[in-house]
Design a protein around this motif. Structure first.
Motif: not given
Length: 445
Positions: A215-226
């Motif tokens: 995610l831009p401008g952050t240290d985060d990722f958006q996680l998606t999973a089944s």
């Protein structure tokens, strides 16, 4: 009780409600915006802004802040089940043009979209709606704080579980697929490259096992999973990585629904309160912002013809977008290169507000989005009259446009008047100032 003739209560402070508040602000219309939660939404959820949304943000004077904090969609790095990787793009990037200055989508976590839209908007947090009734032209809104507000208009922008919609008794038609679910979360992952959107397919090579999008401008990722019995930490460890932080998280259920009407008396529905989509195609938040942008100036001017046009213009658009996103969901595709998804080609040509008096309309017609490069002329809350290739005296308030590039973009070959609405769609086109005057009189503007 005296009620300001246009006083509006906005229920819900997500991107739709906040956009509407900003439009009313610039028209000088009094409003209150109430939000049941005690804070603005703090997750990434809808993270894509389409080109048409960027044009709206440009008109509202916000686009530079969004561009400075958002980012381009990264290339997908697919980690294949048998080992190795491959790269893909959701859509090929396009170069800006005079007609389309923002041709590509912008990635921006939803919490920041709300934060930027809310700057300077007096949101009343922790104030949920518990009841709603109408009495002639007045709407009474009861809050869980015990207060009752009386307004001329109410707009339900309070999400897919809208209290306003339920109180009105408007059906939310469509389907919820309980067996089609996805985990979504904002996480931090140790040592993972942020230059790509990482995807791990299932063993069939088609289904999604795990996705991690920076995610831009952050240290985060958006996680998606089944969905799985395993923890998020275990899901990430299975691909050789370590999870160090989990913030907002949600379980998404495939939900494709919309209303059959957008208005009941002086109460209007917008955004997810009126339509919910699959995240495939990145259309839901953007369609809600367009709802608000279409409705805001009509509430500000308040004439019957304008208010009646909201449903006739926006309902067909939502139905078309819902069809596209549902198709993409069924195909389980990551591609988003259908030009319609940019929302630049959506038009109101069949609207009662669209009048093209030319014997042979050109490529750009009444009901179409007004293309660039004249956004500076269009910016603001008023109708804008453009006089293309005009000879002689200009009609009152008109802007002369003689630039050959602009004439070509608008496909104009003789003196022509374009009257552009406050939402930068073309209302009336004619060779005669009389048609423009009659159009304004018809709308009461």
């Amino acid at each position: 009780m005296f009620i300001e003739s246009k006083f509006t209560v906005i229920v819900g402070a997500g991107p739709t409600g906040l956009t509407l508040a900003r439009v009313l602000q610039r028209h000088g219309v009094p409003f209150r915006i109430v939000e049941r939660d005690t804070k603005l939404f703090d997750g990434s959820r809808a993270k894509g802004l389409q080109p048409r949304t960027l044009e709206i943000l440009d008109d509202l004077g916000l686009v530079d802040r969004f561009l400075a904090t958002g980012g381009a969609y990264p290339e997908l790095l697919v980690h294949l089940p048998g080992g190795g990787t491959m790269t893909r793009r959701m859509a090929e990037p396009q170069e800006p043009t005079a007609a389309v200055p923002y041709p590509n989508g912008l990635m921006q976590p939803q919490w920041r979209t709300s934060e930027l839209l809310a700057d300077g908007v007096p949101v009343e947090l922790g104030a949920g709606v518990t009841g709603l009734s109408q009495d002639g032209e007045r709407v009474h809104v009861t809050l869980d704080t015990g207060e009752t507000i009386t307004a001329r208009y109410v707009v339900g922008a309070d999400g897919g579980r809208s209290t306003v919609r339920k109180t009105l008794g408007v059906p939310f038609e469509g389907e919820t697929f309980e067996t089609e679910q996805m985990i979504i979360a904002d996480v931090r992952v140790e040592g993972l490259d942020r230059g790509n959107w990482h995807v791990w397919p299932g063993e069939d090579g088609k289904s999604l096992r795990l996705g991690l999008c920076p995610l831009p401008g952050t240290d985060d990722f958006q996680l998606t999973a089944s969905p799985s019995d395993k923890s998020l930490e275990e899901l990430v460890e299975e691909v050789g990585l370590k999870l160090t932080y989990v913030g907002w998280r949600s379980l998404y259920r495939a939900n494709m629904r919309m209303v059959s009407r957008y208005r009941a008396g002086n109460v209007f529905l917008a955004g997810d309160a009126a339509h919910v989509h699959s995240p495939a195609g990145g259309q839901g938040l953007n369609t809600g912002i367009q709802d608000a942008y279409n409705l805001g100036w009509k509430l500000a001017l308040g004439t019957p013809a304008l208010l009646e046009s909201y449903e006739s213009e926006r309902l067909p658009v939502a139905a078309e977008v819902l069809g596209i996103t549902t198709r993409l969901h069924r195909q389980a595709t990551m591609r988003r290169d259908d030009p319609t998804l940019r929302q630049l080609t959506l038009n109101y040509r069949d609207s009662p507000l669209s009048r093209d008096h030319r014997p042979t309309p050109g490529r750009v017609q009444a009901g179409d989005r007004a293309p660039g490069p004249i956004f500076d002329l269009l910016r603001g809350p008023e109708f804008t009259l453009l006089a293309f290739a005009w000879s002689g005296d200009l009609p009152d308030g008109a802007h002369r446009v003689d630039d050959p590039e602009v004439l070509d973009i608008y496909d104009v070959h003789e003196p022509t008047l374009f009257l552009v609405r406050p939402d930068n769609y073309i209302g009336c086109v004619s060779h005669s100032p009389d048609d423009i005057r009659r159009y304004r009189s018809l709308l009461g503007v």
